[in-house]
Design a protein around this motif. Structure first.
Motif, PDB file in Angstrom:
ATOM      1  N   TYR A   4      33.372  19.697  58.510  1.00  0.00           N
ATOM      2  CA  TYR A   4      34.130  18.692  57.765  1.00  0.00           C
ATOM      3  C   TYR A   4      34.567  19.278  56.430  1.00  0.00           C
ATOM      4  CZ  TYR A   4      32.274  15.231  61.019  1.00  0.00           C
ATOM      5  OH  TYR A   4      31.959  14.515  62.128  1.00  0.00           O
ATOM      6  N   TYR A   5      35.741  18.867  55.925  1.00  0.00           N
ATOM      7  CA  TYR A   5      36.175  19.137  54.567  1.00  0.00           C
ATOM      8  C   TYR A   5      35.616  18.053  53.662  1.00  0.00           C
ATOM      9  CZ  TYR A   5      39.582  22.535  56.264  1.00  0.00           C
ATOM     10  OH  TYR A   5      40.184  23.612  56.830  1.00  0.00           O
ATOM     11  N   VAL A   6      35.311  18.381  52.427  1.00  0.00           N
ATOM     12  CA  VAL A   6      34.795  17.431  51.447  1.00  0.00           C
ATOM     13  C   VAL A   6      35.881  17.191  50.421  1.00  0.00           C
ATOM     14  CG1 VAL A   6      33.001  16.951  49.762  1.00  0.00           C
ATOM     15  CG2 VAL A   6      32.437  18.288  51.803  1.00  0.00           C
ATOM     16  N   PHE A   7      36.196  15.909  50.151  1.00  0.00           N
ATOM     17  CA  PHE A   7      37.209  15.577  49.140  1.00  0.00           C
ATOM     18  C   PHE A   7      36.716  14.393  48.325  1.00  0.00           C
ATOM     19  CE2 PHE A   7      38.176  12.442  52.281  1.00  0.00           C
ATOM     20  CZ  PHE A   7      38.724  11.379  51.594  1.00  0.00           C
ATOM     21  N   GLU A   8      37.278  14.265  47.120  1.00  0.00           N
ATOM     22  CA  GLU A   8      36.947  13.178  46.218  1.00  0.00           C
ATOM     23  C   GLU A   8      38.150  12.249  46.094  1.00  0.00           C
ATOM     24  OE1 GLU A   8      35.679  14.618  42.497  1.00  0.00           O
ATOM     25  OE2 GLU A   8      33.848  15.579  43.249  1.00  0.00           O
ATOM     26  N   THR A   9      37.868  10.950  46.127  1.00  0.00           N
ATOM     27  CA  THR A   9      38.926   9.956  45.963  1.00  0.00           C
ATOM     28  C   THR A   9      39.205   9.768  44.484  1.00  0.00           C
ATOM     29  OG1 THR A   9      37.362   8.126  45.922  1.00  0.00           O
ATOM     30  CG2 THR A   9      38.196   8.808  48.089  1.00  0.00           C
ATOM     31  N   ALA A  10      40.206   8.955  44.176  1.00  0.00           N
ATOM     32  CA  ALA A  10      40.566   8.693  42.782  1.00  0.00           C
ATOM     33  C   ALA A  10      39.421   8.039  42.032  1.00  0.00           C
ATOM     34  CB  ALA A  10      41.827   7.839  42.712  1.00  0.00           C
ATOM     35  N   SER A  11      38.588   7.326  42.745  1.00  0.00           N
ATOM     36  CA  SER A  11      37.467   6.649  42.094  1.00  0.00           C
ATOM     37  C   SER A  11      36.242   7.544  41.970  1.00  0.00           C
ATOM     38  CB  SER A  11      37.100   5.386  42.879  1.00  0.00           C
ATOM     39  OG  SER A  11      36.723   5.731  44.206  1.00  0.00           O
ATOM     40  N   GLY A  12      36.337   8.812  42.436  1.00  0.00           N
ATOM     41  CA  GLY A  12      35.222   9.734  42.327  1.00  0.00           C
ATOM     42  C   GLY A  12      34.315   9.746  43.531  1.00  0.00           C
ATOM     43  N   GLU A  13      34.605   8.966  44.557  1.00  0.00           N
ATOM     44  CA  GLU A  13      33.765   8.909  45.750  1.00  0.00           C
ATOM     45  C   GLU A  13      34.109  10.074  46.663  1.00  0.00           C
ATOM     46  OE1 GLU A  13      32.753   5.897  49.459  1.00  0.00           O
ATOM     47  OE2 GLU A  13      34.224   5.341  47.926  1.00  0.00           O
ATOM     48  N   LYS A  14      33.081  10.699  47.239  1.00  0.00           N
ATOM     49  CA  LYS A  14      33.284  11.826  48.131  1.00  0.00           C
ATOM     50  C   LYS A  14      33.334  11.342  49.579  1.00  0.00           C
ATOM     51  CE  LYS A  14      31.181  15.374  45.211  1.00  0.00           C
ATOM     52  NZ  LYS A  14      30.173  16.460  45.119  1.00  0.00           N
ATOM     53  N   LYS A  15      34.337  11.895  50.327  1.00  0.00           N
ATOM     54  CA  LYS A  15      34.481  11.540  51.737  1.00  0.00           C
ATOM     55  C   LYS A  15      34.706  12.811  52.548  1.00  0.00           C
ATOM     56  CE  LYS A  15      35.931   6.783  51.397  1.00  0.00           C
ATOM     57  NZ  LYS A  15      36.825   5.744  51.894  1.00  0.00           N
ATOM     58  N   LEU A  16      34.559  12.688  53.850  1.00  0.00           N
ATOM     59  CA  LEU A  16      34.632  13.814  54.772  1.00  0.00           C
ATOM     60  C   LEU A  16      35.871  13.698  55.666  1.00  0.00           C
ATOM     61  CD1 LEU A  16      30.891  13.975  55.897  1.00  0.00           C
ATOM     62  CD2 LEU A  16      31.994  15.230  54.031  1.00  0.00           C
ATOM     63  N   ILE A  17      36.480  14.875  55.993  1.00  0.00           N
ATOM     64  CA  ILE A  17      37.606  14.945  56.913  1.00  0.00           C
ATOM     65  C   ILE A  17      37.255  15.979  57.967  1.00  0.00           C
ATOM     66  CG2 ILE A  17      40.048  15.508  57.182  1.00  0.00           C
ATOM     67  CD1 ILE A  17      40.486  14.692  54.340  1.00  0.00           C
ATOM     68  N   PRO A  18      37.352  15.638  59.231  1.00  0.00           N
ATOM     69  CA  PRO A  18      37.030  16.621  60.281  1.00  0.00           C
ATOM     70  C   PRO A  18      37.984  17.800  60.210  1.00  0.00           C
ATOM     71  CG  PRO A  18      38.050  14.677  61.229  1.00  0.00           C
ATOM     72  CD  PRO A  18      37.750  14.342  59.796  1.00  0.00           C
ATOM     73  N   ALA A  19      37.440  18.995  60.346  1.00  0.00           N
ATOM     74  CA  ALA A  19      38.228  20.213  60.205  1.00  0.00           C
ATOM     75  C   ALA A  19      38.755  20.719  61.538  1.00  0.00           C
ATOM     76  CB  ALA A  19      37.394  21.300  59.530  1.00  0.00           C
ATOM     77  N   ARG A  20      38.179  20.307  62.642  1.00  0.00           N
ATOM     78  CA  ARG A  20      38.622  20.793  63.933  1.00  0.00           C
ATOM     79  C   ARG A  20      40.009  20.249  64.274  1.00  0.00           C
ATOM     80  NH1 ARG A  20      33.714  21.047  68.307  1.00  0.00           N
ATOM     81  NH2 ARG A  20      32.645  22.819  67.390  1.00  0.00           N
ATOM     82  N   ALA A  21      40.771  21.024  65.024  1.00  0.00           N
ATOM     83  CA  ALA A  21      42.165  20.648  65.325  1.00  0.00           C
ATOM     84  C   ALA A  21      42.282  19.345  66.131  1.00  0.00           C
ATOM     85  CB  ALA A  21      42.856  21.806  66.040  1.00  0.00           C
ATOM     86  N   PRO A  22      41.499  19.135  67.216  1.00  0.00           N
ATOM     87  CA  PRO A  22      41.678  17.882  67.969  1.00  0.00           C
ATOM     88  C   PRO A  22      41.414  16.645  67.120  1.00  0.00           C
ATOM     89  CG  PRO A  22      40.449  19.462  69.259  1.00  0.00           C
ATOM     90  CD  PRO A  22      40.539  20.027  67.874  1.00  0.00           C
ATOM     91  N   SER A  23      40.386  16.672  66.292  1.00  0.00           N
ATOM     92  CA  SER A  23      40.087  15.511  65.472  1.00  0.00           C
ATOM     93  C   SER A  23      41.089  15.346  64.351  1.00  0.00           C
ATOM     94  CB  SER A  23      38.671  15.628  64.892  1.00  0.00           C
ATOM     95  OG  SER A  23      37.734  15.720  65.938  1.00  0.00           O
ATOM     96  N   SER A  24      41.644  16.462  63.863  1.00  0.00           N
ATOM     97  CA  SER A  24      42.549  16.377  62.727  1.00  0.00           C
ATOM     98  C   SER A  24      43.860  15.710  63.079  1.00  0.00           C
ATOM     99  CB  SER A  24      42.819  17.776  62.183  1.00  0.00           C
ATOM    100  OG  SER A  24      43.488  18.563  63.161  1.00  0.00           O
ATOM    101  N   PHE A  25      44.160  15.638  64.362  1.00  0.00           N
ATOM    102  CA  PHE A  25      45.397  14.961  64.747  1.00  0.00           C
ATOM    103  C   PHE A  25      45.367  13.471  64.418  1.00  0.00           C
ATOM    104  CE2 PHE A  25      45.992  18.494  67.962  1.00  0.00           C
ATOM    105  CZ  PHE A  25      47.032  19.072  67.270  1.00  0.00           C
ATOM    106  N   LEU A  26      44.198  12.909  64.247  1.00  0.00           N
ATOM    107  CA  LEU A  26      44.091  11.488  63.892  1.00  0.00           C
ATOM    108  C   LEU A  26      44.517  11.235  62.472  1.00  0.00           C
ATOM    109  CD1 LEU A  26      40.626  10.714  65.501  1.00  0.00           C
ATOM    110  CD2 LEU A  26      42.881  10.211  66.453  1.00  0.00           C
TER     111      LEU A  26
END
Length: 544
Positions: free
Chosen positions: A517-539
């Motif tokens: 998963y990629y780790v990113f921070e929202t504007a409010s400072g909350e950290k969330k995850l994004i799947p890095a694999r290609a099939p899941s990233s299509f969502l």
């Protein structure tokens, strides 16, 4: 003894049997029974060998006339009875035809059967004439020979008068009540929620009229809704409407199935009043008892005389009753005696040899009678023939000979009944005509609403609507640039720095449960995850 005499008279042929008299009364010359018998014997001697003048009118198969060997002779049930009387009393008769084929005509006398009798130009009428009060004032009738039934014959319609397939399960009143329920229940929901919001303060507000109406309409079509009521009052209202629609649709489906498979064929004309209320054209013989009853004030059917002025009721003179069939095929209703109508329908049925069985019954008879009247032979007022012939006519009537003769040429089964008992009930285009009407009406309504929206937005509101749209666009743009719904995942292009709203640590990844998963921070400072694999990233495409 009366019962035995009745049995004997029923079995005995009136041609050969003498009129029974009690021999015990043959003693005193002043005895009324003896005097009656003496007068009867004298009348028999007086008529013996005499030539009577007899009149009739064409009303096949009851009475009529034809040429045989250059001589006009009578035919039909009435003249079979005349032959019995002729053999019994040894007389001959000469047939005198009225100038017109009328029962009762004008005051001239010679243009109708009643006129010939009233002027004593004939000795009797061998015809089944109804014993109307107006006729009794001019002639003398024999004993009642039968009860005449006048029926209404019309062309068999292609579909039942119950209506098209989709509307048939309910009558008009039920449909009106269902429509009223659909139109009023939505405002009722809005009204109750408004009253509740004023009396009880909680999170549930007022359900506006538009969502309430569309809930009622969608539930009527068995569709769901996105409304989620929280108050018990609103929930009960929703459940009430759903239960109502479940029961209504169940009854409708069951009755529709029964109508399409087991429904009884019905006619638009069932009673004489239907002719007047539905303004149907109908015809009858000119100079007949039907014309007299309709035109005579005080009669039960006098209200039909109002149809004569607009040519919806016509009394026609025809050579043969078969001439009426062409008019009936064009949509008119024929009023005639039941015996005559039965023979017309049977002859029409048997004449179609190369036609399918389902297409042979062209005509049908209404289930209820037009009128009923007693019928008899007729004599001039004061005629001695009445007292001479009535005892024999009584024996003929009681033996059932007349009923047999009237239906001797007809089958024992009912001719072309109302319900043909067709087993292959297939859906016709007429059963589905309502579906086409719904499509046309719905499309027309959509076009009308679309045109109304264009007219209101472009020409009625004008610049005010344009200003509101401009302000609305500005507010949307500002909101779109400053706010974002954190419940949705970010667009995938933010991973590559194309979206400045997200601070994504592209070099920082985490392995969780065997997935990257990629780790990113929202504007409010909350950290969330994004799947890095290609099939899941299509969502997480950019258009999301």
């Amino acid at each position: 003894m009366a019962g035995i005499e009745l049995i004997i008279s029923s079995i005995c042929n009136a041609t050969f049997c003498e009129v029974p008299y009690n021999e015990t009364y043959k003693g005193s010359g002043t005895d009324p029974m003896v005097e009656k018998e003496t007068n009867y014997v004298n009348l028999m001697k007086e008529i013996n060998g005499k030539n009577l003048k007899v009149t009739t009118y064409n009303n096949t198969p009851l009475s009529g006339s034809e040429f045989r060997n250059g001589t006009m002779v009578g035919k039909g049930v009435a003249f079979i009875v005349m032959d019995i009387l002729r053999k019994k009393f040894n007389f001959t008769y000469e047939l005198v035809q009225p100038k017109r084929n009328y029962e009762m005509g004008s005051k001239m006398g010679g243009d109708s059967v009643i006129g010939l009798l009233n002027t004593s130009k004939v000795d009797m009428a061998a015809a089944f004439l109804p014993t109307l009060i107006a006729y009794r004032e001019r002639v003398s009738f024999s004993i009642d020979l039968d009860e005449g039934i006048w029926v209404m014959m019309l062309k068999r319609p292609k579909e039942s008068a119950a209506g098209s397939g989709l509307l048939a399960p309910f009558n008009e009143l039920v449909w009106y009540l269902v429509l009223a329920a659909v139109l009023t229940f939505g405002p009722c929901i809005t009204f109750f929620t408004r009253v509740r919001s004023k009396l009880i303060t909680d999170d549930e507000g007022v359900l506006p009229l538009k969502p309430s109406f569309w809930f009622v309409y969608s539930a009527f079509l068995k569709q769901g809704t996105n409304l989620a009521p929280e108050a018990n009052t609103t929930r009960v209202l929703f459940v009430t409407w759903w239960l109502f629609m479940i029961l209504l649709s169940a009854f409708y489906t069951a009755n529709l199935t029964a109508f399409l498979t087991l429904s009884k064929f019905t006619l638009a004309i069932e009673y004489p009043r239907d002719l007047y209320q539905k303004n149907y054209r109908w015809i009858a013989s000119a100079g007949s008892s039907v014309e007299h009853v309709v035109k005579s004030e005080g009669e039960e059917l006098y209200y039909l005389s109002a149809m004569i002025s607009n040519n919806k009721a016509q009394f026609l003179s025809v050579i043969s009753d078969t001439d009426f069939l062409g008019i009936v095929k064009k949509g008119a209703v024929l009023v005639k005696e039941q015996t005559v109508v039965d023979h017309l329908m049977y002859n029409d049925y048997t004449s179609k040899k190369d036609v399918e069985e389902s297409e042979k019954c062209t005509y049908v008879v209404a289930p209820n009678a037009f009128m009923k009247k007693q019928r008899a032979f007729a004599y001039p007022v004061g005629s001695k023939l009445k007292s001479l012939f009535d005892p024999v006519l009584t024996q003929i009537f009681q033996s059932g000979i007349l009923d047999f003769l009237k239906r001797a040429d007809l089958p024992s089964t009912k001719i072309c009944p109302l319900d043909l008992q067709s087993k292959d009930r297939k859906l016709r285009n007429s059963d589905l005509i309502m579906t086409y009407l719904v499509m046309v009406a719905g499309s027309a309504t959509a076009v009308a609403v679309f045109a109304a929206e264009i007219f209101i937005k472009r020409y009625v509101s004008g610049k005010i609507i344009k200003n509101k749209k401009a302000k609305r666009k500005k507010s949307k743009m500002t909101k779109k640039s400053t706010s974002y719904d954190d419940s949705r995942p970010p667009p995938y292009d933010s991973l590559f720095g194309k979206n400045p709203r997200f601070n994504v640590e592209t070099t920082r990844t985490k392995i969780i449960n065997g997935r990257e998963y990629y780790v990113f921070e929202t504007a409010s400072g909350e950290k969330k995850l994004i799947p890095a694999r290609a099939p899941s990233s299509f969502l997480y495409r950019s258009d999301k």
